[in-house]
Design an enzyme around this catalytic site. Structure first.
Site, PDB file in Angstrom:
ATOM      1  N   GLY A  12       0.787  -1.236   0.000  1.00  0.00           N
ATOM      2  CA  GLY A  12       0.000   0.000   0.000  1.00  0.00           C
ATOM      3  C   GLY A  12       0.814   1.279   0.000  1.00  0.00           C
ATOM      4  O   GLY A  12       0.315   2.334   0.407  1.00  0.00           O
ATOM      5  N   LYS A  65     -15.668 -13.573  -7.198  1.00  0.00           N
ATOM      6  CA  LYS A  65     -15.325 -12.216  -7.644  1.00  0.00           C
ATOM      7  C   LYS A  65     -16.560 -11.364  -7.964  1.00  0.00           C
ATOM      8  O   LYS A  65     -16.636 -10.193  -7.592  1.00  0.00           O
ATOM      9  CB  LYS A  65     -14.432 -12.309  -8.890  1.00  0.00           C
ATOM     10  CG  LYS A  65     -13.850 -10.975  -9.296  1.00  0.00           C
ATOM     11  CD  LYS A  65     -13.155 -11.031 -10.650  1.00  0.00           C
ATOM     12  CE  LYS A  65     -11.790 -11.652 -10.532  1.00  0.00           C
ATOM     13  NZ  LYS A  65     -11.043 -11.536 -11.822  1.00  0.00           N
ATOM     14  N   MET A  90      -4.171  -6.949  -7.121  1.00  0.00           N
ATOM     15  CA  MET A  90      -3.693  -8.024  -7.980  1.00  0.00           C
ATOM     16  C   MET A  90      -4.813  -8.938  -8.477  1.00  0.00           C
ATOM     17  O   MET A  90      -4.745 -10.162  -8.349  1.00  0.00           O
ATOM     18  CB  MET A  90      -2.604  -8.815  -7.252  1.00  0.00           C
ATOM     19  CG  MET A  90      -1.429  -7.946  -6.846  1.00  0.00           C
ATOM     20  SD  MET A  90      -0.821  -6.867  -8.175  1.00  0.00           S
ATOM     21  CE  MET A  90       0.818  -7.525  -8.393  1.00  0.00           C
ATOM     22  N   HIS A 109       1.374   0.237 -13.134  1.00  0.00           N
ATOM     23  CA  HIS A 109       2.071  -1.021 -13.395  1.00  0.00           C
ATOM     24  C   HIS A 109       3.578  -0.753 -13.527  1.00  0.00           C
ATOM     25  O   HIS A 109       3.969   0.209 -14.188  1.00  0.00           O
ATOM     26  CB  HIS A 109       1.521  -1.671 -14.676  1.00  0.00           C
ATOM     27  CG  HIS A 109       2.151  -2.986 -14.968  1.00  0.00           C
ATOM     28  ND1 HIS A 109       1.849  -4.121 -14.243  1.00  0.00           N
ATOM     29  CD2 HIS A 109       3.106  -3.353 -15.865  1.00  0.00           C
ATOM     30  CE1 HIS A 109       2.576  -5.132 -14.705  1.00  0.00           C
ATOM     31  NE2 HIS A 109       3.342  -4.680 -15.688  1.00  0.00           N
TER      32      HIS A 109
HETATM   33  C1  GAR Z   1       3.320  -1.443  -7.412  1.00  0.00           C
HETATM   34  O1  GAR Z   1       4.676  -1.523  -7.755  1.00  0.00           O
HETATM   35  C2  GAR Z   1       2.449  -1.545  -8.642  1.00  0.00           C
HETATM   36  O2  GAR Z   1       3.049  -0.993  -9.768  1.00  0.00           O
HETATM   37  C3  GAR Z   1       2.292  -3.030  -8.774  1.00  0.00           C
HETATM   38  O3  GAR Z   1       2.121  -3.487  -7.465  1.00  0.00           O
HETATM   39  C4  GAR Z   1       2.932  -2.679  -6.600  1.00  0.00           C
HETATM   40  C5  GAR Z   1       2.150  -2.313  -5.368  1.00  0.00           C
HETATM   41  O4  GAR Z   1       2.959  -1.655  -4.463  1.00  0.00           O
HETATM   42  N1  GAR Z   1       1.165  -3.361  -9.609  1.00  0.00           N
HETATM   43  C6  GAR Z   1       1.159  -4.355 -10.511  1.00  0.00           C
HETATM   44  O5  GAR Z   1       2.089  -5.124 -10.656  1.00  0.00           O
HETATM   45  C7  GAR Z   1      -0.111  -4.452 -11.358  1.00  0.00           C
HETATM   46  N2  GAR Z   1       0.020  -5.436 -12.356  1.00  0.00           N
HETATM   47  P1  GAR Z   1       2.351  -0.920  -3.203  1.00  0.00           P
HETATM   48  O6  GAR Z   1       1.411  -1.923  -2.520  1.00  0.00           O
HETATM   49  O7  GAR Z   1       3.516  -0.599  -2.337  1.00  0.00           O
HETATM   50  O8  GAR Z   1       1.616   0.305  -3.682  1.00  0.00           O
END
Ligand code: GAR
Length: 188
Positions: A12, A65, A90, A109
């Site tokens: 997060g 879902k 995710m 992403h």
């Molecule tokens: C982020 O790096 C985001 O880009 C990635 O999940 C991470 C969440 O980080 N998203 C994906 O890979 C989507 N396909 P966070 O929980 O620290 O914000």
């Protein structure tokens, strides 16, 4: 003031960057709802610290879902959410969410899309041996990391440590996500 919903499944840090920008007034908006599909994820405590209302549940509790998303849509409709920001959420969204909020959902992403889609983008890019990495923000459709690109930012890295790429990339994510949301809020 516009109302954001932020969806997350894990740490997060992007949620926090957005919530902090709202609290600082850098974003003319408030995070009116945090949605998390992983009870126990670190994002839940972050939302509590900010006093942001959250909906935290496993889709299983709603029969899958579609039922889970119906409940989210019901809550978002009641609040009047203007923009949905996926931040490490995710899951691919189903038609339930897309029919209700399509065109108002964005995702971040950690790759220069359309390269390296999926849950292991950074690891896959490092394994491939790319020298230019990046972050993408895009509109969300029914495809994994699909949808029209809104913003991208690249950085160079010549090494083989995914952790290092994550560290560099996340700083960029936090800034780029807030900047992009600010621009979109002026258009909606
Ligand atoms: C982020 O790096 C985001 O880009 C990635 O999940 C991470 C969440 O980080 N998203 C994906 O890979 C989507 N396909 P966070 O929980 O620290 O914000």
């Amino acid at each position: 003031m516009k109302k954001l919903a932020v969806f997350a499944s894990g740490s997060g840090t992007n949620f926090e960057a957005i919530a902090q920008a709202c609290a600082d007034g850098r974003l003319d908006a408030g995070v009116a709802l945090m949605v998390c599909d992983k009870p126990g994820a670190a994002v839940v405590a972050r939302a509590e610290r900010f006093g942001i209302p959250s909906f935290v549940a496993s889709p299983k509790e709603f029969g899958g879902k579609a039922g889970f998303e119906q409940e989210i849509v019901r809550r978002m409709d009641a609040i009047g959410i203007d923009l949905v920001c996926l931040a490490g959420y995710m899951r691919i969204l189903s038609d339930v969410m897309l029919d209700a909020y399509g065109g108002r959902i964005i995702n971040i992403h950690p790759s220069l899309l359309p390269a390296f889609k999926g849950a292991h983008a950074v690891e896959d890019a490092v394994a491939y041996g790319v020298k230019v990495y990046g972050i993408s923000i895009h509109w969300v459709n029914a495809e994994l990391d699909g949808g029209k690109i809104i913003a991208q930012r690249a950085f160079e890295y010549d090494g083989n440590d995914p952790e290092e790429v994550h560290r560099i990339g996340q700083k960029i994510e936090h800034a780029l996500y807030v900047e992009t949301i600010a621009k979109l809020l002026k258009q909606i």
